[in-house]
Design an enzyme around this catalytic site. Structure first.
Site, PDB file in Angstrom:
ATOM      1  N   GLY A 149      -1.975  -0.521  -7.583  1.00 29.50           N
ATOM      2  CA  GLY A 149      -2.280   0.952  -7.350  1.00 29.50           C
ATOM      3  C   GLY A 149      -0.952   1.693  -6.955  1.00 29.50           C
ATOM      4  CB  CYS A 150      -0.034   5.351  -6.964  1.00 26.79           C
ATOM      5  SG  CYS A 150      -1.407   5.828  -5.899  1.00 26.79           S
ATOM      6  CE1 TYR A 151      -0.065   7.122  -0.825  1.00 27.01           C
ATOM      7  CE2 TYR A 151      -2.339   6.991  -1.281  1.00 27.01           C
ATOM      8  CZ  TYR A 151      -1.289   7.710  -0.831  1.00 27.01           C
ATOM      9  OH  TYR A 151      -1.785   8.897  -0.679  1.00 27.01           O
TER      10      TYR A 151
END
Lengths: 349, 349, 349, 349
Positions: A149-151
């Site tokens: 995921g991005c985070y």
């Protein structure tokens, strides 16, 4: 040429795959599926692609056609890849899933956070977590990739050097993260309207966000044990970008007073990484400096030479946080140059 | 009518004073000074004021004219109030200083952070730190007010209930703060250009910022002793607003497991405060919900019912973080209704 | 106190009515209706109103309750006021309709542009077009007001002086208009997402927009005959504001070469208008200079002293273009001070 | 490899040249000059370039070093190229000037608009106006290129087909243009601050702008005679992009009533142009659809099938309006593929 398909191509990670692949020397997009837009030309929906995918239209998902590809990207909401990945893997097609479907090793935990049973627990042990800075070799031979995921990408890259070296207390990590609005996707929701989201800043999910278990899993691997993490994401009035500000406490006595020690730790850790840029000491990286690129830029600070370390990490949530990292995985899986299709500098200003 | 003067009225806090005072029922602006713009009508520089200050022009600073006012606001860079405040106080004019000149009680510390000797150390003991939620009574009778900084206001309001109650460990506080670009003032600097600051997020001053000693002083008063604070400000692509995300660790054993305890602590602490709004449990306040107002909206979270408390505090940096708080002080000093001139709701969207 | 109701209060013009009326000395909001949000507190939906409407909740539309009000605002999509206005008028309640339902005098034309039959043609002759700068006296005694649209307000105010004086050719008027995104309302639509609408500019409706017949009707009244108008609206990446740039050609021989003639024409035309501000010659008004206010600021240019006149007109689409103008009408209808509730200066920056 | 130099590389067109040339397969940047930043690494000033120009530093202007290049770009304020171009041309170096120095054929007119004598009138007859859609063949053999301005590029491309075909009245053209803030350059000026320029729209230069004579010259060439043009530029709250909305009146009787005639005129005119994209009939191009690219996207409308034609033209002011067009010229001059270095799709969202 590597032939690829994209499932669920109408969202922002889908169009970003198309944008990046348009410049990829070794890849051809064979099919892109969307139930809602079947029959529509991709460049009618995304005029920035006019001239790049002249005949390409969205099509109904079709495992025959997808199964004829060398690799298939899933740019879908969670749950979709569960249903289709197995069939494609059986046909010998490699699967690169940008959704959360295969990121957590524990199907129970997945079910708890996503409120539904895991749809393909049998595939979990074949899935490789696609963070090349940690799993490069496993990725090369993987059949099924769970793109981080991005985070989680930003937070892990920022904390890995410290955790791997055992320099920080792993039970009280803090990740204060700021994301642009594309992080919320292309869904038509009132809070994502420009009139609502611009000219304002707010936290969300302060009591628990679905990226939390993914980050904990990755940091736990680096720390060699469970970690304690407080993670607060914020909606930031910009289109792209994540800025992670990471706070941790130094384990007493591990670090000499010598300045520069943390800086060189980070520089050594990422010396051979094409997509991690450790900025000079004292820097404050800006999200725009990575806009449109697969880079993570990092800076490490130790305010007042005290026992708190502050790491600043920036990525483009749609590239290093999604589609670019997916392509990086593809490059590794097919033995291509790692940076193929990913070497343009950021657009600035 | 209370007659007021404004020194240094061309910056953002100056025009904000004018905007707010235009609606104040009991105050009249007698003079506004600016060396660089002397002779220019204020509504030529700030067309939003057309029709509100018809004849008012910027004038050269003139202590005769200012000394004839009941109160004078300083909306100046640091150092200016040092030079002029004493003379005005001698004339019986009250001084409300929006700059940092009288915020720190320790002249040495001031000198260290501002790189120049303190220009009026003799006045320090007469200065009252103008945070009404802490010093209301002292403000009523004060002659010289040091209006708190923008970050210090948000951080202190968010942490005071916890520190006063002794609930959190005071030696490892973290304040991750996000500010709109007006926080950098109206100076013509490249990093403040729209082409540079919009569509991006970055930290700055991670190794030390001038608001740090001010915040530490205030939090130390609340804690009854020294505090340890890591403070990282971030430049956020919006015009106004501060979002402070505050992390602290609960002292073991002080809090029962009962949910709602923190919420009611905050509600009780600010029950009578006209400008502090404790949001319902689970809220995530948005900066835009206070835009143009003197409000601080707060929410308190305890993720996973663990030992970390997260407080979210939002203010408008130009109002509660500067000009509005200055007027609140004025209202208190002159026995006016506390909310006079400050009761319009935020503009939204 | 005048008692008012608001039908359809969840959209941007509804919340803007509430924001402005919170400061109105002579008006009390008795009821606000919304089918979808019935039972919800208005300040739960719009936190900027916390502290201003403590007990007010959205309620189901109820003509008894609305009919007990002195006046009812309709902040609804077109068609709704058609259905309800008659009943309220019968009860003696005055109706101020912010929608397009009663703006066109010709029910056929309305039906053609809105794709449905006009629902209350019998009421049309009682409706007064609520542009105070044209119809002030008729408004005072009106029972039913059609509040002008946002674009029509800006375009008419900019062209009226020239048309009334017969100075320009009325058959080739051009209105190039730029609107902030709140003009598209609060509906959850992909093109209104921040990720879509920010950092971009585009025209829309170049071949025909529903405001066109309304503008033509108003300009025709001023010109004393039919006008020819090309009207192109543009979506501009800002929250509020309309900038109308109006091009027309001078009728040969009507104007002397004397400079200043157009300027003084505009100044005379609007000398007594509290909400029209003719800027000094050579000005370029900014939309932000009217943000949150009921003002229209105008400038008139004659490039190269040629035969083309360029008028620049700015308004806040939600205030002078909707809710503020509605309140101005209310003030006139009930003999209140014209600027009551509408005198705060614009927020800037 | 073609060796190029850049004079004045610290502004936005300079860094944009570097960004684009980093992807150019046939070009190498040998030198980049800046008096103020001499000795500074370009990637210290522009971190987006880290990893792309590892050793490149700004240097003092040095005609020896520049003269050793095959071509030199001037990304300088007006007047600088006047002084240096001749010397470089004498050394056989080709000059591509992004400033206004050689755009007007008439040195007197230049002097009038720029308030200083033309510094190199003898070079004017050697200068080729670098709009490839008009002057492709002349560009191939040119030694000195005057790259068109940003507004002139958009306006000319939009009106050329109509003027060349004699379809519109050339004496009353209207160009209403909207530009992002990078159009004002990287100078530290108050009106360009984010706090001033965002969330607002305004016209400027309504009475006369320096691009006016350049546009008139180009349109006059197409029309075969003088044209009358009203040109009003607007500052738009976005970083990049120009949206030109062009209004003209059809010459009576030249066009049949057949719809599609204008559409096919535009399609034919630009059929072979790699950087002009005529959108499908009824389109409204968005500036973001060309962000970062050298494209101009166009749409043509005839509202109500009347006698007014509306052309919508969008470009990226820093690419097709400056640096990209400069590289397009370079490609033509050196016989490279026309689109070399310019083929990446726009970043969207």
């Amino acid at each position: 040429m590597i032939k690829v398909g994209i499932v669920g191509g109408t969202g922002y990670t889908g169009v970003e795959l198309l944008r990046l692949l348009a410049q990829h020397p070794d890849v051809e997009v064979e099919a892109i599926t969307s139930r809602s837009e079947a029959g529509v030309r991709v460049d009618a929906m995304y005029p920035n692609l006019r001239g790049h995918y002249d005949e390409l239209c969205f099509s109904e998902p079709d495992t025959e056609r997808l199964g004829a590809c060398d690799a298939v990207f899933f740019a879908t909401p969670h749950g979709v890849a569960h249903a289709l990945a197995g069939e494609l893997l059986d046909k010998g097609t490699r699967v690169i899933d940008l959704s959360a479907d295969f990121r957590l090793r524990d199907a129970e935990e997945w079910a708890a956070w996503y409120g539904q049973p895991h749809g393909a627990p049998a595939l979990l042990e074949r899935a490789v977590y696609g963070l090349p800075e940690v799993n490069r070799e496993a990725i090369r031979s993987a059949q099924l990739i769970a793109v981080p995921g991005c985070y989680p990408t930003a937070v892990q890259l920022g904390l890995l050097p410290l955790l791997e070296a055992g320099l920080i207390e792993a039970d009280h990590l803090i990740a204060d993260c700021k994301s642009g609005v594309t992080g919320a996707g292309r869904g038509a929701k009132v809070p994502s309207l420009m009139a609502e989201a611009s000219e304002s800043m707010k936290a969300y999910g302060a009591s628990g966000h679905r990226h939390l278990p993914e980050i904990r899993q990755g940091l736990g691997d680096a720390a060699g044990g469970q970690v304690g993490l407080t993670f607060v994401p914020h909606l930031t009035p910009m289109i792209r970008g994540i800025h992670a500000t990471l706070y941790s406490r130094l384990v007493a006595g591990r670090l000499t007073a010598e300045s520069g020690e943390l800086q060189s730790l980070f520089e050594r850790r990422f010396a051979d990484e094409p997509f991690v840029d450790v900025m000079p000491a004292g820097s404050h990286p800006e999200t725009r400096s990575v806009k449109g690129t697969n880079l993570c830029r990092l800076a490490v600070h130790r305010p007042g030479n005290g026992d708190t370390v502050v790491v600043l990490a920036v990525i483009d949530n749609l590239v290093k946080g999604a589609s670019g990292q997916a392509i990086h995985n593809l490059n590794l899986m097919f033995g291509l140059r790692e940076t193929a299709g990913l070497d343009a500098p950021a657009i600035m200003p």
